[in-house]
Design an enzyme around this catalytic site. Sequence first.
Site, PDB file in Angstrom:
ATOM      1  N   GLU A   9      29.725  43.548  41.852  1.00  0.00           N
ATOM      2  CA  GLU A   9      29.961  44.942  41.489  1.00  0.00           C
ATOM      3  C   GLU A   9      29.908  45.166  39.994  1.00  0.00           C
ATOM      4  O   GLU A   9      30.406  44.356  39.216  1.00  0.00           O
ATOM      5  CB  GLU A   9      31.363  45.346  41.947  1.00  0.00           C
ATOM      6  CG  GLU A   9      31.435  45.491  43.422  1.00  0.00           C
ATOM      7  CD  GLU A   9      32.778  46.024  43.862  1.00  0.00           C
ATOM      8  OE1 GLU A   9      33.104  45.854  45.028  1.00  0.00           O
ATOM      9  OE2 GLU A   9      33.503  46.591  43.022  1.00  0.00           O
ATOM     10  N   CYS A  68      31.697  48.108  33.206  1.00  0.00           N
ATOM     11  CA  CYS A  68      32.614  47.030  33.597  1.00  0.00           C
ATOM     12  C   CYS A  68      31.803  45.998  34.383  1.00  0.00           C
ATOM     13  O   CYS A  68      31.210  46.327  35.409  1.00  0.00           O
ATOM     14  CB  CYS A  68      33.730  47.617  34.460  1.00  0.00           C
ATOM     15  SG  CYS A  68      34.808  46.368  35.177  1.00  0.00           S
ATOM     16  N   CYS A 109      36.226  35.330  43.495  1.00  0.00           N
ATOM     17  CA  CYS A 109      37.083  34.783  42.450  1.00  0.00           C
ATOM     18  C   CYS A 109      38.003  33.730  43.057  1.00  0.00           C
ATOM     19  O   CYS A 109      38.584  33.948  44.114  1.00  0.00           O
ATOM     20  CB  CYS A 109      37.926  35.897  41.831  1.00  0.00           C
ATOM     21  SG  CYS A 109      39.030  35.298  40.533  1.00  0.00           S
ATOM     22  N   CYS A 143      44.453  36.410  43.584  1.00  0.00           N
ATOM     23  CA  CYS A 143      45.585  37.341  43.478  1.00  0.00           C
ATOM     24  C   CYS A 143      45.631  38.203  44.745  1.00  0.00           C
ATOM     25  O   CYS A 143      44.614  38.804  45.108  1.00  0.00           O
ATOM     26  CB  CYS A 143      45.431  38.225  42.248  1.00  0.00           C
ATOM     27  SG  CYS A 143      45.161  37.274  40.737  1.00  0.00           S
ATOM     28  N   CYS A 168      44.356  41.971  44.947  1.00  0.00           N
ATOM     29  CA  CYS A 168      43.024  42.265  44.400  1.00  0.00           C
ATOM     30  C   CYS A 168      41.959  42.047  45.477  1.00  0.00           C
ATOM     31  O   CYS A 168      41.947  41.007  46.144  1.00  0.00           O
ATOM     32  CB  CYS A 168      42.776  41.341  43.207  1.00  0.00           C
ATOM     33  SG  CYS A 168      41.065  41.252  42.679  1.00  0.00           S
ATOM     34  N   GLY A 202      35.852  38.230  39.285  1.00  0.00           N
ATOM     35  CA  GLY A 202      35.832  36.877  38.736  1.00  0.00           C
ATOM     36  C   GLY A 202      36.721  36.649  37.529  1.00  0.00           C
ATOM     37  O   GLY A 202      37.142  37.586  36.856  1.00  0.00           O
ATOM     38  N   GLU A 203      37.016  35.364  37.284  1.00  0.00           N
ATOM     39  CA  GLU A 203      37.818  34.951  36.122  1.00  0.00           C
ATOM     40  C   GLU A 203      36.844  34.510  35.016  1.00  0.00           C
ATOM     41  O   GLU A 203      36.217  33.450  35.127  1.00  0.00           O
ATOM     42  CB  GLU A 203      38.773  33.826  36.531  1.00  0.00           C
ATOM     43  CG  GLU A 203      39.437  33.085  35.392  1.00  0.00           C
ATOM     44  CD  GLU A 203      40.028  33.986  34.307  1.00  0.00           C
ATOM     45  OE1 GLU A 203      40.828  34.873  34.640  1.00  0.00           O
ATOM     46  OE2 GLU A 203      39.661  33.811  33.134  1.00  0.00           O
ATOM     47  N   SER A 234      38.928  40.266  29.967  1.00  0.00           N
ATOM     48  CA  SER A 234      40.242  40.168  30.611  1.00  0.00           C
ATOM     49  C   SER A 234      40.364  38.847  31.364  1.00  0.00           C
ATOM     50  O   SER A 234      39.512  38.505  32.178  1.00  0.00           O
ATOM     51  CB  SER A 234      40.430  41.335  31.586  1.00  0.00           C
ATOM     52  OG  SER A 234      41.586  41.146  32.366  1.00  0.00           O
ATOM     53  N   SER A 262      46.022  39.528  32.137  1.00  0.00           N
ATOM     54  CA  SER A 262      46.638  40.140  33.321  1.00  0.00           C
ATOM     55  C   SER A 262      47.998  39.506  33.558  1.00  0.00           C
ATOM     56  O   SER A 262      48.087  38.366  33.999  1.00  0.00           O
ATOM     57  CB  SER A 262      45.740  39.910  34.537  1.00  0.00           C
ATOM     58  OG  SER A 262      44.490  40.497  34.310  1.00  0.00           O
ATOM     59  N   LEU A 263      49.052  40.250  33.278  1.00  0.00           N
ATOM     60  CA  LEU A 263      50.398  39.683  33.355  1.00  0.00           C
ATOM     61  C   LEU A 263      51.035  39.983  34.716  1.00  0.00           C
ATOM     62  O   LEU A 263      51.362  39.077  35.463  1.00  0.00           O
ATOM     63  CB  LEU A 263      51.230  40.253  32.197  1.00  0.00           C
ATOM     64  CG  LEU A 263      52.415  39.427  31.735  1.00  0.00           C
ATOM     65  CD1 LEU A 263      52.009  38.020  31.367  1.00  0.00           C
ATOM     66  CD2 LEU A 263      53.088  40.104  30.537  1.00  0.00           C
ATOM     67  N   ASN A 279      45.766  50.069  42.671  1.00  0.00           N
ATOM     68  CA  ASN A 279      44.715  50.680  43.459  1.00  0.00           C
ATOM     69  C   ASN A 279      44.747  49.990  44.820  1.00  0.00           C
ATOM     70  O   ASN A 279      44.362  48.827  44.914  1.00  0.00           O
ATOM     71  CB  ASN A 279      43.401  50.380  42.722  1.00  0.00           C
ATOM     72  CG  ASN A 279      42.302  51.316  43.110  1.00  0.00           C
ATOM     73  OD1 ASN A 279      42.415  52.049  44.087  1.00  0.00           O
ATOM     74  ND2 ASN A 279      41.233  51.293  42.351  1.00  0.00           N
ATOM     75  N   CYS A 309      38.350  46.705  41.259  1.00  0.00           N
ATOM     76  CA  CYS A 309      37.609  45.451  41.278  1.00  0.00           C
ATOM     77  C   CYS A 309      37.376  44.913  42.696  1.00  0.00           C
ATOM     78  O   CYS A 309      38.304  44.689  43.445  1.00  0.00           O
ATOM     79  CB  CYS A 309      38.439  44.504  40.410  1.00  0.00           C
ATOM     80  SG  CYS A 309      38.369  42.787  40.692  1.00  0.00           S
TER      81      CYS A 309
HETATM   82  N1  SAH Z   1      39.863  38.317  36.736  1.00  0.00           N
HETATM   83  C1  SAH Z   1      40.199  38.887  35.507  1.00  0.00           C
HETATM   84  C2  SAH Z   1      39.396  40.127  35.171  1.00  0.00           C
HETATM   85  C3  SAH Z   1      39.044  41.083  36.262  1.00  0.00           C
HETATM   86  S1  SAH Z   1      40.265  42.044  37.040  1.00  0.00           S
HETATM   87  C4  SAH Z   1      41.661  39.224  35.477  1.00  0.00           C
HETATM   88  O1  SAH Z   1      42.312  39.159  36.502  1.00  0.00           O
HETATM   89  O2  SAH Z   1      42.148  39.534  34.390  1.00  0.00           O
HETATM   90  C5  SAH Z   1      40.659  43.362  35.892  1.00  0.00           C
HETATM   91  C6  SAH Z   1      42.100  43.852  36.041  1.00  0.00           C
HETATM   92  O3  SAH Z   1      42.278  44.608  37.246  1.00  0.00           O
HETATM   93  C7  SAH Z   1      43.091  42.710  36.090  1.00  0.00           C
HETATM   94  O4  SAH Z   1      44.204  42.990  35.288  1.00  0.00           O
HETATM   95  C8  SAH Z   1      43.468  42.696  37.560  1.00  0.00           C
HETATM   96  O5  SAH Z   1      44.691  42.059  37.776  1.00  0.00           O
HETATM   97  C9  SAH Z   1      43.458  44.162  37.883  1.00  0.00           C
HETATM   98  N2  SAH Z   1      43.410  44.472  39.319  1.00  0.00           N
HETATM   99  C10 SAH Z   1      42.849  43.767  40.316  1.00  0.00           C
HETATM  100  N3  SAH Z   1      43.033  44.397  41.509  1.00  0.00           N
HETATM  101  C11 SAH Z   1      43.712  45.523  41.241  1.00  0.00           C
HETATM  102  C12 SAH Z   1      44.199  46.590  42.056  1.00  0.00           C
HETATM  103  N4  SAH Z   1      44.003  46.605  43.374  1.00  0.00           N
HETATM  104  N5  SAH Z   1      44.848  47.598  41.437  1.00  0.00           N
HETATM  105  C13 SAH Z   1      45.030  47.597  40.083  1.00  0.00           C
HETATM  106  N6  SAH Z   1      44.596  46.624  39.274  1.00  0.00           N
HETATM  107  C14 SAH Z   1      43.954  45.584  39.840  1.00  0.00           C
HETATM  108 FE1  SF4 Z   2      40.428  37.093  40.272  1.00  0.00          FE
HETATM  109 FE2  SF4 Z   2      41.236  38.881  38.457  1.00  0.00          FE
HETATM  110 FE3  SF4 Z   2      41.130  39.517  41.071  1.00  0.00          FE
HETATM  111 FE4  SF4 Z   2      42.988  37.809  40.209  1.00  0.00          FE
HETATM  112  S1  SF4 Z   2      42.782  39.979  39.640  1.00  0.00           S
HETATM  113  S2  SF4 Z   2      41.703  37.557  42.041  1.00  0.00           S
HETATM  114  S3  SF4 Z   2      41.886  36.730  38.632  1.00  0.00           S
HETATM  115  S4  SF4 Z   2      39.412  39.020  39.785  1.00  0.00           S
END
Ligand code: SAH
Ligand code: SF4
Length: 357
Positions: free
Chosen positions: A91, A115, A122, A126, A129, A170-171, A202, A225-226, A301, A344
């Site tokens: 995407e 983006c 990934c 998480c 996500c 992805g990371e 990120s 991403s904390l 989201n 994402c």
């Molecule tokens: N993998 C990397 C970068 C891509 S995700 C990372 O995790 O940082 C970009 C951001 O969107 C991250 O902070 C991720 O935690 C957040 N994210 C993923 N799924 C989400 C969701 N459903 N709602 C809000 N933020 C989300």
């Molecule tokens: Fe991967 Fe980022 Fe999604 Fe976590 S939030 S699963 S690190 S893409």
Amino acid sequence: MIDLLNLNKKDLRAWLAEQNEPAYRATQIERWLYSELVIDFDAMTNLSRDLRKRLSESARIGTPKLVAEKKSADGLTHKALLQLDDEQTIETVLMLYPDAPEQSEPGDAKRRTVCISTQVGCPIGCPFCATGQAGYIRNLTPGEIVAQVLHFARALKPESLTNIVIMGMGEPFMKFGVTWQAIETLTDPERFGLGARRITVSTSGEIRGIERMAREKLEINLAVSLHAPDDELRNALVPLNRKYPLKDLLRAVRDYTKKTHRRVTFEYALMDRVNDSPGQARALAQILKGLLCHVNLIPLNPTIATTYERSPRERVKQFQKILAEAGVPTTLRVEKGIEIAAGCGQLRQSKAKENSA
Ligand code: SAH
Ligand code: SF4
């Protein structure tokens, strides 16, 4: 067959030398690829017909195929599902901010951000996500990362992109060298030429990547991403925390800010009654005390396969107020394209569901 977008400056020059071509050809070809945004060799009209023919026999310009597209009702978010050569899909999202002042070109009052993804799926997993829920397939090549930017740069012509965020699937620090090669191509003045300060990467907390970035000269912005203020919760929300606990992550970020004097963004997706209590806001303020940072609060989201829900507005406001009172700067992310599944990995997830239905 070689994808020219995969060759860094040095390799492109070496490859052309092998074909007995003079060095200035590299600059000519780079102009066609990254400024003129052409997708075939026939368009490279300052190269001889013979050279164009030879190029097309031994190389290609990787151009992923658009297999699905969704636009938000306000027309400001465009989400593309792009298919790679091995039929895997990723995407890429374009976000238009018609009213946002540009950071360094005040004459143009618009921001156009793309983006991009760095992996198919990934491995971090998480649970909130959509990408994490879908599992991991493979890393992208530098060319496949750059090609996503070129896709929307072509679509926007004659306007141009102003910002890039590496926040798709992805990371990005899993394969630091791959991501960094793409960043070099995107910032090189003889290539795509976007200012480093217009690019944000990120990470979910890959410390080795943060350390390497601290040593690089390019002034790319860093986001981390904390999503949780303590190890127990973060182990569940961002499983990479089991490898790099908060203490180590925050130490790496602190070192980064000391070395670069640049402010780091912490992303914190607010999930109802999971990580959004006043006590958790206070704990977050405590661990971030004295760090050169700001917190980007993102209302979650919701995805198809999750039990997590978005925090209600009052809890978001309360959380933000506690951070502000403790002296931690915050922003609340403007929600874009929720209705087109712009989070994402969500378009890919909804397509997969359609296909299996
Ligand atoms: N993998 C990397 C970068 C891509 S995700 C990372 O995790 O940082 C970009 C951001 O969107 C991250 O902070 C991720 O935690 C957040 N994210 C993923 N799924 C989400 C969701 N459903 N709602 C809000 N933020 C989300
Ligand atoms: Fe991967 Fe980022 Fe999604 Fe976590 S939030 S699963 S690190 S893409």
